[in-house]
Design a protein around this motif. Sequence first.
Motif, PDB file in Angstrom:
ATOM      1  N   VAL A 193      32.767  22.849  85.807  1.00 59.26           N
ATOM      2  CA  VAL A 193      32.682  24.212  86.319  1.00 59.26           C
ATOM      3  C   VAL A 193      31.231  24.667  86.285  1.00 59.26           C
ATOM      4  N   SER A 194      30.761  25.256  87.383  1.00 57.08           N
ATOM      5  CA  SER A 194      29.405  25.797  87.435  1.00 57.08           C
ATOM      6  C   SER A 194      29.475  27.275  87.074  1.00 57.08           C
ATOM      7  N   PHE A 195      28.570  27.710  86.201  1.00 56.84           N
ATOM      8  CA  PHE A 195      28.626  29.103  85.750  1.00 56.84           C
ATOM      9  C   PHE A 195      27.271  29.513  85.212  1.00 56.84           C
ATOM     10  N   LYS A 196      26.717  30.553  85.805  1.00 56.00           N
ATOM     11  CA  LYS A 196      25.488  31.148  85.299  1.00 56.00           C
ATOM     12  C   LYS A 196      25.574  32.638  85.574  1.00 56.00           C
ATOM     13  N   ALA A 197      25.625  33.422  84.520  1.00 54.20           N
ATOM     14  CA  ALA A 197      25.793  34.866  84.697  1.00 54.20           C
ATOM     15  C   ALA A 197      25.487  35.567  83.391  1.00 54.20           C
TER      16      ALA A 197
ATOM     17  N   PRO B 161      31.949  35.474  88.280  1.00 51.86           N
ATOM     18  CA  PRO B 161      31.222  34.210  88.461  1.00 51.86           C
ATOM     19  C   PRO B 161      31.871  32.996  87.794  1.00 51.86           C
ATOM     20  N   PHE B 162      32.540  33.179  86.667  1.00 52.72           N
ATOM     21  CA  PHE B 162      33.209  32.026  86.053  1.00 52.72           C
ATOM     22  C   PHE B 162      34.349  31.546  86.949  1.00 52.72           C
ATOM     23  N   LEU B 163      35.113  32.477  87.485  1.00 54.40           N
ATOM     24  CA  LEU B 163      36.208  32.115  88.391  1.00 54.40           C
ATOM     25  C   LEU B 163      35.673  31.532  89.694  1.00 54.40           C
ATOM     26  N   LYS B 164      34.484  31.937  90.087  1.00 56.34           N
ATOM     27  CA  LYS B 164      33.830  31.359  91.262  1.00 56.34           C
ATOM     28  C   LYS B 164      33.629  29.855  91.058  1.00 56.34           C
ATOM     29  N   GLY B 165      33.118  29.472  89.888  1.00 55.34           N
ATOM     30  CA  GLY B 165      32.909  28.055  89.612  1.00 55.34           C
ATOM     31  C   GLY B 165      34.210  27.274  89.606  1.00 55.34           C
ATOM     32  N   MET B 166      35.263  27.889  89.083  1.00 48.63           N
ATOM     33  CA  MET B 166      36.565  27.233  89.067  1.00 48.63           C
ATOM     34  C   MET B 166      37.078  26.981  90.487  1.00 48.63           C
ATOM     35  N   LEU B 167      36.938  27.983  91.372  1.00 48.12           N
ATOM     36  CA  LEU B 167      37.415  27.833  92.742  1.00 48.12           C
ATOM     37  C   LEU B 167      36.610  26.769  93.485  1.00 48.12           C
ATOM     38  N   GLU B 168      35.292  26.770  93.287  1.00 47.98           N
ATOM     39  CA  GLU B 168      34.449  25.765  93.939  1.00 47.98           C
ATOM     40  C   GLU B 168      34.902  24.353  93.593  1.00 47.98           C
ATOM     41  N   ASN B 169      35.091  24.101  92.310  1.00 49.89           N
ATOM     42  CA  ASN B 169      35.482  22.761  91.887  1.00 49.89           C
ATOM     43  C   ASN B 169      36.906  22.407  92.320  1.00 49.89           C
TER      44      ASN B 169
END
Length: 315
Positions: A88-92, A148-156
């Motif tokens: 998961v990608s996450f930076k916030a 933003p954390f959920l953004k990384g989850m959706l991307e992956n």
Amino acid sequence: MFGWLTGTSTVECSPGVDSTIQAGAKGMMSDPIEDMTPEKFNEKFWKWVKDQPAFTSYETGRDVSGTKEDGMVVAFHIEVSGIAALLVSFKASMYNKYYQKDGCYYIEQYAADKELKKLGHKTILKPTTDPFRLEIFDMETGTRRAGPFLKGMLENELKSIEITFDKVEADQPSPSTPGEFSLVAYGVSEEYTSTEALWNKYKSAMLEKGAKEEADGSVKMENSGFLADTTYSLSSYSKDKDEIVGIECGKDATCKDPQMTIHTKLLKDPVRIERWVFPKARIERWVFPKAKVVSDEDGCKGMSQYITAMVNMAD
């Protein structure tokens, strides 16, 4: 427990206590805290606000603003790195507000909302004396999340089932629900013409990974971890709402007590994927959800960690 070995005190608490903070609700109560006074706790609380343990192991820094008289805001800066970044990608930055009111201490969590408008989780601590204890009222507010954390989850997730897209943006004005915010995946392949077609792609991918189709057409996935407990998820397509509804069930194989509800739909002209999330009440520090007062054993475990860290702050 065993504080004499380490020079620290562990504060336990009891669930299901009639709350004096919120009439008619249930709360929690700490065990008596030895050698503590309201004045000493005040000093320790505000020291803890500034020097509390890391928000997560991926915390890269923090900024503290305000005063204890007017309230403080702490911005925790987080970036997932190492092997976890492959998942998961996450930076916030995550924002918490702390203040006193009517003899109580307030801890408010706003996730990535820098403007402090979308309250996700609220904890109120009320000192009592003879003996000194802390009454606790802890509540999820029911705030919809799309950060933003959920953004990384959706991307992956989209990559794992081979759905092409250009980018996913967090906290976008919802195209389907005015006034709300959603995750939106832009540049989605035009081969998907409806939410039902998207569901068929999801369903096929889950079945290939070992999920089982239920009698009602929903799909249940069992996730067996080598180092973690087995968890379950249940997904289905709601034709009435034109949504894919995913339920994260935790360790509950019956899925009667959801930990998180995930709503996904496909939008056209241009083709996009919209998602928003309502997780269940629990001590989860970057997502929040359906309104619920937390007053159970799990809530007590989380609050015990908070209070233990507070009372063990150096004088």
